[in-house]
Enzyme design. Structure first.
Site, mmCIF file in Angstrom:
data_model
loop_
_atom_site.group_PDB
_atom_site.id
_atom_site.type_symbol
_atom_site.label_atom_id
_atom_site.label_comp_id
_atom_site.label_asym_id
_atom_site.label_seq_id
_atom_site.Cartn_x
_atom_site.Cartn_y
_atom_site.Cartn_z
ATOM 1 N N ARG A 123 13.057 32.747 -42.503
ATOM 2 C CA ARG A 123 11.920 31.816 -42.579
ATOM 3 C C ARG A 123 11.841 31.206 -43.969
ATOM 4 N NH1 ARG A 123 5.797 33.907 -41.333
ATOM 5 N NH2 ARG A 123 6.472 35.563 -42.755
ATOM 6 N N ARG A 139 -3.877 32.956 -46.131
ATOM 7 C CA ARG A 139 -4.779 33.918 -45.479
ATOM 8 C C ARG A 139 -5.690 33.272 -44.451
ATOM 9 N NH1 ARG A 139 -2.405 38.711 -46.205
ATOM 10 N NH2 ARG A 139 -1.777 39.008 -48.369
ATOM 11 N N GLU A 188 -4.190 44.984 -36.698
ATOM 12 C CA GLU A 188 -4.245 43.680 -37.363
ATOM 13 C C GLU A 188 -5.180 42.793 -36.546
ATOM 14 O OE1 GLU A 188 -0.605 42.043 -39.080
ATOM 15 O OE2 GLU A 188 -1.037 40.135 -38.091
HETATM 16 C C1 3EB Z 1 -0.083 41.036 -44.279
HETATM 17 O O1 3EB Z 1 -1.199 40.743 -44.708
HETATM 18 C C2 3EB Z 1 -0.028 41.514 -42.858
HETATM 19 O O2 3EB Z 1 4.555 37.207 -41.898
HETATM 20 O O3 3EB Z 1 3.528 35.465 -41.075
HETATM 21 C C3 3EB Z 1 -0.147 38.800 -41.507
HETATM 22 C C4 3EB Z 1 -0.121 37.438 -41.192
HETATM 23 C C5 3EB Z 1 1.032 39.450 -41.781
HETATM 24 C C6 3EB Z 1 1.084 36.737 -41.177
HETATM 25 C C7 3EB Z 1 3.532 36.639 -41.475
HETATM 26 C C8 3EB Z 1 2.234 38.743 -41.758
HETATM 27 C C9 3EB Z 1 2.267 37.397 -41.460
HETATM 28 O O4 3EB Z 1 0.941 40.991 -44.965
HETATM 29 C C10 3EB Z 1 1.062 40.920 -42.079
#
Ligand code: 3EB
Length: 314
Positions: A125, A190, A294
């Site tokens: 990615r 986020r 999650e």
């Molecule tokens: C984290 O906070 C948890 O790799 O696209 C959350 C949202 C997480 C997206 C991604 C990974 C991804 O790291 C994991």
């Protein structure tokens, strides 16, 4: 168009099939739809099926993992290929701004060729982001979860208009995670506010700074996750004061590693958000093996929700 390559034969729109067991004793299957008020045009581009109106494009791609090579593992190359196709399509159609991406990766926590598969996915990615000169610090809202088996599956919403990205001051930005989490960082923000103030909360877990907290304690992880989401919603309220976002007003999807934890996660969320919480619970692998839960969500401005409800009553 060849129906052979269609991700969901017989349906006149692109579909992402999420191969995860639903928890609780509700429906056996659930469908989430994104509606457009104006007519949509449908197309395909390489392995992507999409549908778009004048402002927005929704697409989905499923890729089988081929063979690895000198340059990477099979999963890494599949992730890179998927994201290259995606970025090429967005360039060709003129929807440069990603609003939200849903990544579902088979056997995400498995070690293979000495590297966890989630970390292989991140390399591919990241490579595509770099090649298309997409700065990782304006990455889209996203989630990345593990499924038992099947193809790599990615769906995305993109638009002509850029979203506003939100980072979480309690957490290191994912694109700046230190190397201990893999050779290339994840590329997501986020949360994001997009278009007519749709709020997208990315997959959120029990991470403070960059470290997992409350290892082995699913209830404490759920509480920490909601502490993170609370901070994101507070920031969203400042960016879009008229939207009326609140924890109780969001629609949640909750990914639980061990089905046996369902009742405890659900009652914790009902305590924190209220018994009327709108949530779908599924069993899925989370992208760090020490994460047990999650949570992701989206929010629609209150004014639009009321308009929706009025329209439905008519
Ligand atoms: C984290 O906070 C948890 O790799 O696209 C959350 C949202 C997480 C997206 C991604 C990974 C991804 O790291 C994991």
């Amino acid at each position: 168009m060849s129906s052979l390559h269609h991700p969901a034969p017989g349906l006149p729109w692109p579909v992402q099939r999420v191969r995860m067991p639903l928890l609780g004793d509700g429906a056996k299957q659930l469908h989430e739809y994104w509606y457009s008020a104006s007519p949509c045009r449908r197309g395909h581009f390489q392995d992507i099926h999409y549908s778009c109106n004048a402002e927005l494009l929704y697409g989905a791609i499923e890729l089988e993992e081929g063979h690895g090579s000198d340059t990477g593992t099979a999963l890494q190359l599949a992730a890179e290929r998927a994201y290259r196709q995606l970025f090429s399509l967005l360039e060709a159609e003129g929807f440069p701004h990603l609003w939200r991406i849903w990544n579902y990766v088979p056997r995400i926590n498995e070690m293979e060729h000495g590297l966890e598969r989630y970390r292989q996915f991140n390399i591919g990615r990241h490579e595509a982001f770099a090649d298309f000169e997409r700065p990782v610090n304006s990455s889209p809202a996203a989630c990345a979860l593990g499924v038992e088996d099947g193809p790599l599956s990615i769906a995305f919403l993109a638009a002509r208009q850029a979203p506003r990205c939100i980072e979480n001051p309690r957490q290191t930005s994912a694109f700046a995670y230190p190397r201990q989490y893999g050779p290339r960082s994840p590329t997501f923000t986020r949360a994001a506010i997009a278009g007519n103030d749709i709020l997208f909360i990315s997959g959120t877990a029990s991470i403070v700074g960059h470290g997992t907290v409350h290892i082995g304690d699913v209830v404490a992880q759920t509480r920490e996750t909601m502490a993170n989401i609370t901070v994101l919603v507070e920031q969203a309220r400042q960016l879009a004061p008229d939207a009326g976002y609140s924890l109780a007003g969001l629609d949640y999807r909750v990914y639980i590693r061990h089905a046996v934890d369902y009742a405890r996660v659900r009652s914790t969320l009902e305590q924190l958000i209220g018994p009327g919480i709108r949530a779908v619970y599924v069993q899925a692998d989370v992208c760090r093996s020490d994460l047990l839960v999650e949570v992701e969500a989206h929010g629609i401005p209150q004014a639009n929700q009321q308009a929706d409800a009025t329209a439905q009553r008519r």
